[in-house]
Each structure stands twice: as C-alpha cells, then as structure tokens.
Design a protein around this motif. Structure first.
Motif, PDB file in Angstrom:
ATOM      1  N   ARG A 109     -17.350 -32.188  -0.729  1.00 49.36           N
ATOM      2  CA  ARG A 109     -17.093 -30.816  -0.267  1.00 49.36           C
ATOM      3  C   ARG A 109     -18.399 -30.068  -0.022  1.00 49.36           C
ATOM      4  NH1 ARG A 109     -15.231 -27.334  -4.779  1.00 49.36           N
ATOM      5  NH2 ARG A 109     -17.485 -27.323  -5.044  1.00 49.36           N
ATOM      6  N   HIS A 122     -20.322 -31.832   2.938  1.00 50.27           N
ATOM      7  CA  HIS A 122     -19.564 -31.789   4.198  1.00 50.27           C
ATOM      8  C   HIS A 122     -19.837 -30.483   4.945  1.00 50.27           C
ATOM      9  CE1 HIS A 122     -16.281 -32.487   7.014  1.00 50.27           C
ATOM     10  NE2 HIS A 122     -15.909 -31.235   6.798  1.00 50.27           N
ATOM     11  N   GLU A 123     -19.973 -29.408   4.202  1.00 48.34           N
ATOM     12  CA  GLU A 123     -20.218 -28.094   4.806  1.00 48.34           C
ATOM     13  C   GLU A 123     -21.561 -28.030   5.529  1.00 48.34           C
ATOM     14  OE1 GLU A 123     -19.711 -25.477   1.473  1.00 48.34           O
ATOM     15  OE2 GLU A 123     -17.549 -25.831   1.392  1.00 48.34           O
ATOM     16  N   LEU A 148      -6.895 -37.824  -0.052  1.00 52.06           N
ATOM     17  CA  LEU A 148      -6.959 -36.983   1.141  1.00 52.06           C
ATOM     18  C   LEU A 148      -5.598 -36.899   1.831  1.00 52.06           C
ATOM     19  CD1 LEU A 148     -10.343 -38.031   2.785  1.00 52.06           C
ATOM     20  CD2 LEU A 148      -9.817 -35.905   1.600  1.00 52.06           C
ATOM     21  N   TYR A 205     -13.273 -34.674   6.670  1.00 48.86           N
ATOM     22  CA  TYR A 205     -13.663 -34.958   5.288  1.00 48.86           C
ATOM     23  C   TYR A 205     -13.715 -36.459   5.039  1.00 48.86           C
ATOM     24  CZ  TYR A 205     -13.965 -30.243   3.509  1.00 48.86           C
ATOM     25  OH  TYR A 205     -14.382 -28.968   3.260  1.00 48.86           O
ATOM     26  N   SER A 231     -16.986 -37.815   5.898  1.00 50.01           N
ATOM     27  CA  SER A 231     -18.007 -37.546   4.887  1.00 50.01           C
ATOM     28  C   SER A 231     -17.881 -38.510   3.708  1.00 50.01           C
ATOM     29  CB  SER A 231     -17.917 -36.087   4.414  1.00 50.01           C
ATOM     30  OG  SER A 231     -18.274 -35.217   5.473  1.00 50.01           O
ATOM     31  N   TYR A 232     -16.647 -38.780   3.266  1.00 52.09           N
ATOM     32  CA  TYR A 232     -16.443 -39.801   2.232  1.00 52.09           C
ATOM     33  C   TYR A 232     -16.977 -41.146   2.734  1.00 52.09           C
ATOM     34  CZ  TYR A 232     -13.404 -37.194  -1.012  1.00 52.09           C
ATOM     35  OH  TYR A 232     -12.909 -36.317  -1.946  1.00 52.09           O
TER      36      TYR A 232
END
Length: 186
Positions: free
Chosen positions: A24, A27-28, A106, A124, A127-128
């Motif tokens: 999280r 990812h931003e 997810l 997301y 990103s994982y």
C-alpha cells in the motif's frame, strides 16, 4: 523426544499484513514505488535462498537452480510448488502459480464501476508482483543466475457472483542474461 528440524516461520496472517502495508505504501509512489518493492524483494529473495541452501551441495547447472526454485524455494517461500514451468531452452523460463498466495486477499474494490474496481485491484496486484518478482530474481541471482524477472498477475474470474471469485495467479517470466555461463561467468 526428537527436536524439530523445521525452519522457523512467520505466521501467514503476519506476513499478509506486512505485505499489505508495504505494498500500500509503495504502490502510492507509482513506478518508482514498484521499483523499490522489486529491490526489497531481491534482497529478501537472496537472503532466503542463502538460508535454504546453506546445507546443500552447490548447483552445477541452470536447470538445477530453476527446478530447485520451482519446488523447494517456492514451497518454503510461497507455501506450495509452482503449478507450471515452461522453457524455450534458450534462457527463458515461465513459472506459473495459478493461485498465488501473496495475492490471495485481493478483491475488486473502491471503484465507481465494476471495471474501475477490477482496475484498482489489478494495479495493486502489479505492485505485489513487483515485490514477488524481486524475491524470485534475488533468489536466482544469489545462486548464480544473472537474470531479469517480470511478474504478471493473472486475472481471477467470477463465474457466478462475487462469492465465486477465483484468486489471482501470477506468471513469472525469467530471462537469463545473454552470454553468461553458470555463475555469471562468460
């Protein structure tokens, strides 16, 4: 009474929470955040591979390393073996995990439409995948395979309603560095 020979492990819920918070936060940051996740994953993968192989004979071929990664490393790190391994026999390996554990929590979320919710989830998942791809690259490189790893989340499906959601999978494409022999030696 026999002493346990199993390795110490992190609880699945603690690992899931750590991944959730880490992904999280990074990812931003967009592409730069995914690059940082990949780098952190590579550091972790190298440490894990060194730990898992410390009492094992050295590998002698690329194939040995890749097979060990698909079986032993995957089991220790992700909780199961790779579901599928393909190669073109020219330095490209594709490892497929059809229900990738680190992406199991997810679900589509937060969008105004179903499509937006799916797009947010897949963002997301990428990103994982950056972190997991780094883990795989770090493990392979610590064992002598100079490579690039691209992790591509594979979309879960909804067969009949949200309760039938299938977990995300992940396809890892490993490309060995051109011109290098085993151990990075030309």
């Amino acid at each position: 009474e026999m002493a346990s020979t199993s390795r110490p492990s992190v609880s699945a819920s603690a690992m899931s929470y750590l991944l959730l918070v880490m992904v999280r936060d990074y990812h931003e940051k967009g592409e730069a955040g995914r690059a940082q996740l990949e780098t952190m994953g590579a550091q972790l993968g190298a440490r894990l591979a060194e730990r898992y192989t410390k009492d094992r004979a050295r590998f002698t071929t690329h194939t040995e390393v890749v097979l060990w990664t698909c079986k032993e490393f995957w089991q220790e790190t992700f909780g199961k073996r790779v579901d599928n391994l393909k190669t073109n026999n020219r330095g490209v390996y594709v490892l497929t995990d059809v229900a990738f554990e680190w992406m199991s929590g997810l679900r589509p979320f937060g969008g105004d439409t179903e499509e937006t919710s799916w797009a947010l989830m897949m963002g997301y998942a990428e990103s994982y995948g950056s972190f997991a791809g780094g883990v795989v690259r770090g493990a392979l490189e610590s064992l002598g395979l100079r490579c690039a790893v691209i992790a591509e989340p594979t979309c879960g499906a909804v067969t009949s309603g949200a309760e039938e959601f299938k977990p995300l999978g992940c396809k890892f494409t490993v490309r060995l560095a051109a011109g290098l022999g085993f151990g990075g030696v030309a």
